[in-house]
Motif scaffolding. Structure first.
Motif, PDB file in Angstrom:
ATOM      1  N   GLU A 201       0.811  -1.217   0.000  1.00 35.72           N
ATOM      2  CA  GLU A 201       0.000   0.000   0.000  1.00 35.72           C
ATOM      3  C   GLU A 201       0.847   1.272   0.000  1.00 35.72           C
ATOM      4  OE1 GLU A 201      -2.274  -0.427   3.524  1.00 35.72           O
ATOM      5  OE2 GLU A 201      -3.507  -2.074   2.760  1.00 35.72           O
ATOM      6  N   HIS A 202       2.045   1.222   0.617  1.00 32.76           N
ATOM      7  CA  HIS A 202       2.760   2.473   0.898  1.00 32.76           C
ATOM      8  C   HIS A 202       4.210   2.493   0.420  1.00 32.76           C
ATOM      9  CE1 HIS A 202      -0.583   3.682   3.462  1.00 32.76           C
ATOM     10  NE2 HIS A 202      -0.508   2.530   4.100  1.00 32.76           N
ATOM     11  N   PHE A 203       4.638   1.547  -0.400  1.00 35.61           N
ATOM     12  CA  PHE A 203       6.074   1.456  -0.692  1.00 35.61           C
ATOM     13  C   PHE A 203       6.614   2.690  -1.425  1.00 35.61           C
ATOM     14  CE2 PHE A 203       4.073  -0.387  -4.450  1.00 35.61           C
ATOM     15  CZ  PHE A 203       4.811   0.138  -5.503  1.00 35.61           C
ATOM     16  N   ARG A 204       5.761   3.416  -2.121  1.00 31.16           N
ATOM     17  CA  ARG A 204       6.255   4.585  -2.846  1.00 31.16           C
ATOM     18  C   ARG A 204       6.658   5.719  -1.913  1.00 31.16           C
ATOM     19  NH1 ARG A 204       2.714   2.475  -6.677  1.00 31.16           N
ATOM     20  NH2 ARG A 204       3.563   2.492  -8.808  1.00 31.16           N
ATOM     21  N   GLU A 205       5.945   5.861  -0.793  1.00 28.52           N
ATOM     22  CA  GLU A 205       6.244   6.993   0.084  1.00 28.52           C
ATOM     23  C   GLU A 205       6.899   6.605   1.397  1.00 28.52           C
ATOM     24  OE1 GLU A 205       1.895   5.823   0.909  1.00 28.52           O
ATOM     25  OE2 GLU A 205       3.194   6.057  -0.851  1.00 28.52           O
ATOM     26  N   ARG A 206       6.925   5.312   1.750  1.00 29.88           N
ATOM     27  CA  ARG A 206       7.526   4.887   3.017  1.00 29.88           C
ATOM     28  C   ARG A 206       8.622   3.855   2.731  1.00 29.88           C
ATOM     29  NH1 ARG A 206       3.802   6.271   7.323  1.00 29.88           N
ATOM     30  NH2 ARG A 206       1.776   6.878   6.457  1.00 29.88           N
ATOM     31  N   GLN A 240      12.826  -3.037   0.091  1.00 28.98           N
ATOM     32  CA  GLN A 240      13.724  -2.870  -1.049  1.00 28.98           C
ATOM     33  C   GLN A 240      13.315  -3.765  -2.214  1.00 28.98           C
ATOM     34  OE1 GLN A 240      17.289  -3.819   1.107  1.00 28.98           O
ATOM     35  NE2 GLN A 240      17.710  -1.673   1.633  1.00 28.98           N
ATOM     36  N   GLU A 241      12.917  -4.999  -1.934  1.00 28.17           N
ATOM     37  CA  GLU A 241      12.500  -5.903  -2.997  1.00 28.17           C
ATOM     38  C   GLU A 241      11.259  -5.394  -3.722  1.00 28.17           C
ATOM     39  OE1 GLU A 241      12.044  -9.674  -1.137  1.00 28.17           O
ATOM     40  OE2 GLU A 241      14.208 -10.026  -0.962  1.00 28.17           O
ATOM     41  N   ARG A 242      10.333  -4.784  -2.942  1.00 29.55           N
ATOM     42  CA  ARG A 242       9.127  -4.251  -3.584  1.00 29.55           C
ATOM     43  C   ARG A 242       9.461  -3.062  -4.472  1.00 29.55           C
ATOM     44  NH1 ARG A 242       5.963  -3.334  -6.445  1.00 29.55           N
ATOM     45  NH2 ARG A 242       3.675  -3.284  -6.313  1.00 29.55           N
ATOM     46  N   LEU A 243      10.370  -2.220  -4.033  1.00 28.84           N
ATOM     47  CA  LEU A 243      10.809  -1.103  -4.851  1.00 28.84           C
ATOM     48  C   LEU A 243      11.491  -1.586  -6.125  1.00 28.84           C
ATOM     49  CD1 LEU A 243      12.159   1.189  -2.000  1.00 28.84           C
ATOM     50  CD2 LEU A 243      10.289   1.773  -3.553  1.00 28.84           C
ATOM     51  N   VAL A 244      12.320  -2.604  -5.991  1.00 31.93           N
ATOM     52  CA  VAL A 244      13.009  -3.152  -7.164  1.00 31.93           C
ATOM     53  C   VAL A 244      12.011  -3.774  -8.137  1.00 31.93           C
ATOM     54  CG1 VAL A 244      14.591  -4.957  -7.933  1.00 31.93           C
ATOM     55  CG2 VAL A 244      15.240  -3.477  -6.030  1.00 31.93           C
ATOM     56  N   ARG A 249       9.352  -3.393 -13.355  1.00 32.65           N
ATOM     57  CA  ARG A 249       8.136  -3.281 -14.164  1.00 32.65           C
ATOM     58  C   ARG A 249       8.205  -2.060 -15.070  1.00 32.65           C
ATOM     59  NH1 ARG A 249       3.496  -4.242  -9.472  1.00 32.65           N
ATOM     60  NH2 ARG A 249       3.336  -6.516  -9.658  1.00 32.65           N
ATOM     61  N   LEU A 250       8.568  -0.915 -14.493  1.00 35.47           N
ATOM     62  CA  LEU A 250       8.569   0.328 -15.258  1.00 35.47           C
ATOM     63  C   LEU A 250       9.688   0.349 -16.292  1.00 35.47           C
ATOM     64  CD1 LEU A 250       7.819   2.769 -12.307  1.00 35.47           C
ATOM     65  CD2 LEU A 250       6.221   1.942 -14.045  1.00 35.47           C
ATOM     66  N   LEU A 251      10.849  -0.177 -15.937  1.00 35.10           N
ATOM     67  CA  LEU A 251      11.948  -0.246 -16.902  1.00 35.10           C
ATOM     68  C   LEU A 251      11.630  -1.199 -18.039  1.00 35.10           C
ATOM     69  CD1 LEU A 251      14.902  -0.384 -14.358  1.00 35.10           C
ATOM     70  CD2 LEU A 251      14.518   1.455 -16.022  1.00 35.10           C
ATOM     71  N   PHE A 252      10.928  -2.279 -17.720  1.00 35.88           N
ATOM     72  CA  PHE A 252      10.632  -3.318 -18.705  1.00 35.88           C
ATOM     73  C   PHE A 252       9.516  -2.889 -19.653  1.00 35.88           C
ATOM     74  CE2 PHE A 252       8.793  -7.356 -20.128  1.00 35.88           C
ATOM     75  CZ  PHE A 252       9.921  -8.101 -20.420  1.00 35.88           C
ATOM     76  N   HIS A 253       8.486  -2.262 -19.118  1.00 39.75           N
ATOM     77  CA  HIS A 253       7.274  -2.019 -19.898  1.00 39.75           C
ATOM     78  C   HIS A 253       7.103  -0.591 -20.396  1.00 39.75           C
ATOM     79  CE1 HIS A 253       5.326  -5.923 -19.389  1.00 39.75           C
ATOM     80  NE2 HIS A 253       5.658  -5.912 -18.123  1.00 39.75           N
ATOM     81  N   THR A 254       7.893   0.361 -19.899  1.00 33.59           N
ATOM     82  CA  THR A 254       7.669   1.756 -20.267  1.00 33.59           C
ATOM     83  C   THR A 254       8.980   2.400 -20.719  1.00 33.59           C
ATOM     84  OG1 THR A 254       8.195   2.938 -18.209  1.00 33.59           O
ATOM     85  CG2 THR A 254       6.068   1.798 -18.300  1.00 33.59           C
ATOM     86  N   PRO A 255       8.879   3.518 -21.435  1.00 34.20           N
ATOM     87  CA  PRO A 255      10.086   4.277 -21.804  1.00 34.20           C
ATOM     88  C   PRO A 255      10.400   5.397 -20.821  1.00 34.20           C
ATOM     89  CG  PRO A 255       8.236   5.110 -23.043  1.00 34.20           C
ATOM     90  CD  PRO A 255       7.687   4.021 -22.140  1.00 34.20           C
ATOM     91  N   GLN A 256       9.780   5.386 -19.639  1.00 39.96           N
ATOM     92  CA  GLN A 256      10.070   6.430 -18.657  1.00 39.96           C
ATOM     93  C   GLN A 256      11.566   6.508 -18.383  1.00 39.96           C
ATOM     94  OE1 GLN A 256       6.981   5.076 -15.631  1.00 39.96           O
ATOM     95  NE2 GLN A 256       7.058   7.265 -15.221  1.00 39.96           N
ATOM     96  N   SER A 257      12.060   7.719 -18.194  1.00 35.40           N
ATOM     97  CA  SER A 257      13.470   7.890 -17.880  1.00 35.40           C
ATOM     98  C   SER A 257      13.759   7.374 -16.475  1.00 35.40           C
ATOM     99  CB  SER A 257      13.851   9.369 -17.971  1.00 35.40           C
ATOM    100  OG  SER A 257      13.238  10.096 -16.917  1.00 35.40           O
ATOM    101  N   LYS A 259      15.191   8.980 -14.188  1.00 37.23           N
ATOM    102  CA  LYS A 259      14.831  10.056 -13.256  1.00 37.23           C
ATOM    103  C   LYS A 259      13.340  10.022 -12.941  1.00 37.23           C
ATOM    104  CE  LYS A 259      15.171  15.072 -12.672  1.00 37.23           C
ATOM    105  NZ  LYS A 259      15.639  16.337 -13.308  1.00 37.23           N
ATOM    106  N   GLU A 260      12.511   9.822 -13.960  1.00 36.42           N
ATOM    107  CA  GLU A 260      11.063   9.768 -13.743  1.00 36.42           C
ATOM    108  C   GLU A 260      10.676   8.577 -12.868  1.00 36.42           C
ATOM    109  OE1 GLU A 260       9.380  11.788 -17.866  1.00 36.42           O
ATOM    110  OE2 GLU A 260      10.074   9.711 -17.878  1.00 36.42           O
ATOM    111  N   ILE A 261      11.316   7.436 -13.116  1.00 32.56           N
ATOM    112  CA  ILE A 261      11.022   6.247 -12.317  1.00 32.56           C
ATOM    113  C   ILE A 261      11.460   6.466 -10.872  1.00 32.56           C
ATOM    114  CG2 ILE A 261      11.638   3.818 -11.982  1.00 32.56           C
ATOM    115  CD1 ILE A 261      11.782   3.587 -15.050  1.00 32.56           C
ATOM    116  N   ALA A 262      12.613   7.066 -10.701  1.00 25.83           N
ATOM    117  CA  ALA A 262      13.110   7.341  -9.341  1.00 25.83           C
ATOM    118  C   ALA A 262      12.113   8.197  -8.570  1.00 25.83           C
ATOM    119  CB  ALA A 262      14.468   8.033  -9.418  1.00 25.83           C
ATOM    120  N   TYR A 263      11.623   9.259  -9.168  1.00 29.75           N
ATOM    121  CA  TYR A 263      10.669  10.140  -8.489  1.00 29.75           C
ATOM    122  C   TYR A 263       9.349   9.427  -8.245  1.00 29.75           C
ATOM    123  CZ  TYR A 263      13.903  14.009  -9.389  1.00 29.75           C
ATOM    124  OH  TYR A 263      15.004  14.829  -9.403  1.00 29.75           O
ATOM    125  N   ASP A 264       8.929   8.604  -9.190  1.00 35.21           N
ATOM    126  CA  ASP A 264       7.685   7.851  -9.028  1.00 35.21           C
ATOM    127  C   ASP A 264       7.756   6.929  -7.820  1.00 35.21           C
ATOM    128  OD1 ASP A 264       5.086   6.888  -9.756  1.00 35.21           O
ATOM    129  OD2 ASP A 264       6.032   5.132 -10.666  1.00 35.21           O
TER     130      ASP A 264
END
Length: 297
Positions: A201-206, A240-244, A249-257, A259-264
């Protein structure tokens, strides 16, 4: 393999469009070789905000759940949870039955217990159940009963849908525990499960164990001790595993930079995120993206 266009966000599909008929929290559809128009959306990476079960009688093609490809088998059951990243490689004719329901459906009385069934908790991160002829007969019969109630609106529809769905999910959960073995949880195992749920539920902000200990109303030391004893890994490793996983997922499926993935993912500094990712995977984000695209063209 399809990817999203630059700056195109990963879409999150609801169970039904706002103007679609039927139950907003439960949906059953039968495919008999036709190609519904909405399936075109599934050819790009996407997420769903609902639980999804698909009984495949025949047909279909390869699709992806997170970073794993699956070739659909005849007389098999496929299941996914809200938030998983998915895509289809092509639109092939399919014969089978799809059942979808939302978290809101499970939150209703008396549906809450369904959310604790192994199939929906999915602790082993499975996606495919293989069915024997006896299993196929049972699943087909139960789906037929569900389908009859789904097309019979009225005062008793919701209780009947819940009753038949309970039978189906309970039966499939028994198959799940046979095909993905695991023991009944102890109190400490339940705490580990709650910890993982809060991370989801909270891995992006915690990113700290103490933040989750506060959510669970226990000390960080006790949480760390139990998690390490039950999982064999430090509590921080689960975060850490959930963040990875999400980064992959984002590196594999999207062209996000990067930097964008890091902030997300809640990292204030992209270079720190890159060091974190390399420490956990042995590869930089760019190396992981390039390698995965070469492996799965």
């Amino acid at each position: 393999m399809p990817t999203l266009l630059l700056d195109q966000p990963i879409p999150l599909y609801p169970l039904t469009a706002p103007d679609a008929p039927g139950n907003r929290h439960f949906q059953l559809t039968r495919a008999e070789g036709q190609q519904p128009a909405f399936r075109q959306n599934m050819l790009q990476p996407h997420r769903k905000d609902y639980y999804h079960l698909v009984f495949v009688q025949r047909g279909g093609s390869r699709h992806w759940v997170d970073m794993t490809p699956y070739v659909l088998k005849e007389n098999a059951l496929y299941f996914s949870a809200p938030g998983q990243l998915q895509l289809k490689e092509k639109l092939a004719p399919l014969w089978g039955v799809s059942v979808a329901f939302t978290r809101e459906f499970l939150a209703r009385q008396p549906n809450e217990a369904l959310a604790q069934l192994p199939l929906l908790r999915n602790p082993q991160n499975g996606h495919e159940l293989l069915l024997t002829p006896a299993d196929v007969a049972f699943v087909e019969d139960t789906l037929a009963r569900l389908e009859a109630e789904y097309h019979r609106p009225g005062e008793w529809q919701q209780p009947m849908l819940t009753a038949h769905l309970t039978v189906l999910l309970t039966y499939l959960s028994r198959l799940y525990t046979e095909q993905f073995p695991g023991d009944e949880p102890s109190a400490d195992q339940l705490l580990l499960r709650k910890y993982r749920a809060r991370i989801e539920e909270h891995f992006r902000e915690r990113h700290e164990v103490g933040a989750y200990a506060a959510l669970l109303n226990i000390s960080a030391g006790h949480l760390s001790e139990v998690v390490k004893a039950q999982s064999g890994k430090p509590a921080i490793a689960h975060i850490q595993e959930r963040l990875v996983l999400e980064a992959r997922r984002l590196l594999f499926h999207t062209p996000q930079s990067v930097k964008e993935i890091a902030y997300d993912l809640g990292f204030a500094d992209a270079s720190y995120f890159s060091r974190f990712f390399k420490r956990e995977t042995g590869l930089t984000p760019a190396e992981y993206r390039a390698g995965s695209r070469e492996m799965y063209p």
